[in-house]
Design a protein around this motif. Structure first.
Motif, mmCIF file in Angstrom:
data_model
loop_
_atom_site.group_PDB
_atom_site.id
_atom_site.type_symbol
_atom_site.label_atom_id
_atom_site.label_comp_id
_atom_site.label_asym_id
_atom_site.label_seq_id
_atom_site.Cartn_x
_atom_site.Cartn_y
_atom_site.Cartn_z
ATOM 1 N N PHE A 1 29.136 6.368 67.299
ATOM 2 C CA PHE A 1 29.768 7.652 67.607
ATOM 3 C C PHE A 1 28.737 8.770 67.783
ATOM 4 O O PHE A 1 28.998 9.744 68.489
ATOM 5 N N VAL A 2 27.570 8.646 67.157
ATOM 6 C CA VAL A 2 26.532 9.668 67.340
ATOM 7 C C VAL A 2 26.018 9.642 68.777
ATOM 8 O O VAL A 2 25.845 10.689 69.414
ATOM 9 N N ASP A 3 25.776 8.451 69.302
ATOM 10 C CA ASP A 3 25.359 8.342 70.705
ATOM 11 C C ASP A 3 26.426 8.917 71.626
ATOM 12 O O ASP A 3 26.115 9.576 72.626
ATOM 13 N N ALA A 4 27.692 8.674 71.287
ATOM 14 C CA ALA A 4 28.792 9.194 72.107
ATOM 15 C C ALA A 4 28.813 10.718 72.092
ATOM 16 O O ALA A 4 29.060 11.358 73.121
ATOM 17 N N ILE A 5 28.542 11.310 70.936
ATOM 18 C CA ILE A 5 28.503 12.772 70.827
ATOM 19 C C ILE A 5 27.397 13.342 71.703
ATOM 20 O O ILE A 5 27.592 14.318 72.438
ATOM 21 N N PHE A 6 26.226 12.711 71.670
ATOM 22 C CA PHE A 6 25.094 13.243 72.428
ATOM 23 C C PHE A 6 25.181 12.915 73.920
ATOM 24 O O PHE A 6 24.382 13.419 74.708
ATOM 25 N N ASP A 7 26.131 12.090 74.300
ATOM 26 C CA ASP A 7 26.432 11.934 75.722
ATOM 27 C C ASP A 7 27.210 13.141 76.245
ATOM 28 O O ASP A 7 27.232 13.411 77.445
ATOM 29 N N VAL A 8 27.852 13.870 75.320
ATOM 30 C CA VAL A 8 28.669 15.027 75.680
ATOM 31 C C VAL A 8 27.862 16.317 75.607
ATOM 32 O O VAL A 8 28.027 17.217 76.431
ATOM 33 N N MET A 9 26.985 16.420 74.618
ATOM 34 C CA MET A 9 26.224 17.650 74.429
ATOM 35 C C MET A 9 24.861 17.328 73.830
ATOM 36 O O MET A 9 24.681 16.282 73.200
ATOM 37 N N PRO A 10 23.876 18.222 74.024
ATOM 38 C CA PRO A 10 22.540 17.952 73.497
ATOM 39 C C PRO A 10 22.484 18.129 71.985
ATOM 40 O O PRO A 10 23.271 18.872 71.399
ATOM 41 N N GLY A 11 21.544 17.456 71.360
ATOM 42 C CA GLY A 11 21.361 17.565 69.921
ATOM 43 C C GLY A 11 20.496 16.428 69.428
ATOM 44 O O GLY A 11 19.983 15.627 70.217
ATOM 45 N N ARG A 12 20.326 16.348 68.124
ATOM 46 C CA ARG A 12 19.558 15.231 67.573
ATOM 47 C C ARG A 12 19.999 14.928 66.147
ATOM 48 O O ARG A 12 20.569 15.780 65.452
ATOM 49 N N VAL A 13 19.727 13.713 65.733
ATOM 50 C CA VAL A 13 20.025 13.288 64.366
ATOM 51 C C VAL A 13 18.924 13.813 63.447
ATOM 52 O O VAL A 13 17.738 13.627 63.713
ATOM 53 N N LEU A 14 19.328 14.471 62.365
ATOM 54 C CA LEU A 14 18.363 14.972 61.392
ATOM 55 C C LEU A 14 18.149 13.998 60.240
ATOM 56 O O LEU A 14 17.035 13.879 59.726
ATOM 57 N N PHE A 15 19.227 13.291 59.845
ATOM 58 C CA PHE A 15 19.109 12.450 58.652
ATOM 59 C C PHE A 15 20.343 11.566 58.533
ATOM 60 O O PHE A 15 21.436 11.939 58.968
ATOM 61 N N SER A 16 20.158 10.412 57.927
ATOM 62 C CA SER A 16 21.273 9.546 57.543
ATOM 63 C C SER A 16 21.040 9.090 56.112
ATOM 64 O O SER A 16 19.911 8.740 55.737
ATOM 65 N N GLY A 17 22.086 9.113 55.306
ATOM 66 C CA GLY A 17 21.919 8.707 53.920
ATOM 67 C C GLY A 17 23.191 8.853 53.121
ATOM 68 O O GLY A 17 24.300 8.812 53.666
ATOM 69 N N LYS A 18 23.026 9.045 51.809
ATOM 70 C CA LYS A 18 24.157 9.157 50.893
ATOM 71 C C LYS A 18 24.014 10.444 50.078
ATOM 72 O O LYS A 18 22.923 10.765 49.593
ATOM 73 N N ILE A 19 25.114 11.177 49.938
ATOM 74 C CA ILE A 19 25.100 12.412 49.153
ATOM 75 C C ILE A 19 24.938 12.061 47.674
ATOM 76 O O ILE A 19 25.723 11.287 47.120
ATOM 77 N N ILE A 20 23.902 12.631 47.051
ATOM 78 C CA ILE A 20 23.641 12.328 45.639
ATOM 79 C C ILE A 20 23.810 13.542 44.736
ATOM 80 O O ILE A 20 23.777 13.413 43.510
ATOM 81 N N ASP A 21 23.999 14.720 45.326
ATOM 82 C CA ASP A 21 24.174 15.909 44.493
ATOM 83 C C ASP A 21 24.855 16.999 45.304
ATOM 84 O O ASP A 21 24.521 17.207 46.476
ATOM 85 N N VAL A 22 25.825 17.677 44.688
ATOM 86 C CA VAL A 22 26.501 18.814 45.316
ATOM 87 C C VAL A 22 26.667 19.905 44.270
ATOM 88 O O VAL A 22 27.235 19.671 43.200
ATOM 89 N N ASN A 23 26.142 21.085 44.565
ATOM 90 C CA ASN A 23 26.372 22.271 43.740
ATOM 91 C C ASN A 23 27.193 23.244 44.568
ATOM 92 O O ASN A 23 26.797 23.610 45.670
#
Length: 259
Positions: A100-122
């Motif tokens: 789905f990320v590739d599909a999004i960037f077929d529609v508009m410009p941008g880039r992936v910054l990071f992929s991972g798991k949320i380990i902390d939320v304040n």
């Protein structure tokens, strides 16, 4: 305005000097507040927020009408069409079981910054009624990586927010020292879940797998000092310069495709 911001003064016509007042606020119980004039749009925003808090945080606001010429010059174009194309892209990617990320960037410009798991939320609510805080995302462990994913990133990503995400920066995994800023407002930072749905700051929680992407802001935000002053890091009290992820491209209109 072409993206989400936490206050009315961030509407692009207002950024370029057009007043919000006179405006009116009302709630479902019939309480009405009318502001005829304010010394600035920033002052008006504070007055409206104070009234909104007094009325229980559930109100609606309407500002003064704007001429069509103002809208044409100072509104970000084709945002509804852009949303439609993005939604269709994610839907079709799910249906075809493609990225789905590739599909999004077929529609508009941008880039992936990071992929991972949320380990902390304040997260907290500020005096002005904003949801403020930050989340930390760690890289996935080896057994959590998707097939074909060869990522070797060891650093974490921190994303502070004030209703919306303000910037994204690499941090050391141990002392959380921010080592490299990747992107800041007014470029748009979006956190996506495993199904491609956007995760807002109020929905962030421990354990969610997420992909962080960013898309360039409209030139009304980035091509003029007035836009950067209100929409950039300085407005939010951040001691950093604007970091962009690329060049903005005007979204196409659905009317052009289906007329």
């Amino acid at each position: 305005m072409g993206r989400a911001y936490p206050s009315m003064e961030h509407g692009t016509p207002y950024v370029y000097g057009h007043p919000i007042a006179p405006c009116a606020m009302a709630d479902a119980k019939g309480n009405v507040s009318v502001i005829m004039h304010a010394e600035s749009n920033a002052r008006l925003e504070k007055m409206l927020r104070a009234t909104c808090i007094e009325l229980g945080l559930k109100t609606s606001v309407v500002g003064r009408p704007l001429r069509g010429s103002v809208i044409k010059e100072f509104a970000v174009p084709n945002t509804v069409s852009q949303s439609w194309y993005l939604g269709r892209a994610v839907h079709m990617a799910r249906k075809s079981k493609t990225n789905f990320v590739d599909a999004i960037f077929d529609v508009m410009p941008g880039r992936v910054l990071f992929s991972g798991k949320i380990i902390d939320v304040n997260r907290d609510v500020s005096k002005g009624g904003y949801t403020v805080g930050r989340c930390v995302i760690a890289p996935l462990a080896g057994d959590e990586l998707e097939t074909g994913d060869t990522s070797t990133e060891k650093r974490h990503l921190v994303i502070p927010f004030q209703n919306e995400f303000l910037y994204a920066a690499y941090t050391d995994s141990e002392d959380m020292h921010e080592s490299e800023v990747l992107c800041t407002v007014p470029d748009l930072i979006s956190v996506l879940g495993e199904d491609g749905e956007a995760i807002g700051s109020q929905e962030l929680r421990y354990g969610l797998k997420a992909t962080v992407i960013s898309m360039p802001g409209h030139p009304l935000w980035t091509g003029d000092e007035r836009g950067l002053k209100i929409g950039g890091p300085e407005y939010f009290g951040l001691n950093m310069k604007w970091h962009s992820v690329g060049k903005y491209e005007k979204p196409k209109s659905v009317l052009d495709e289906f007329k």
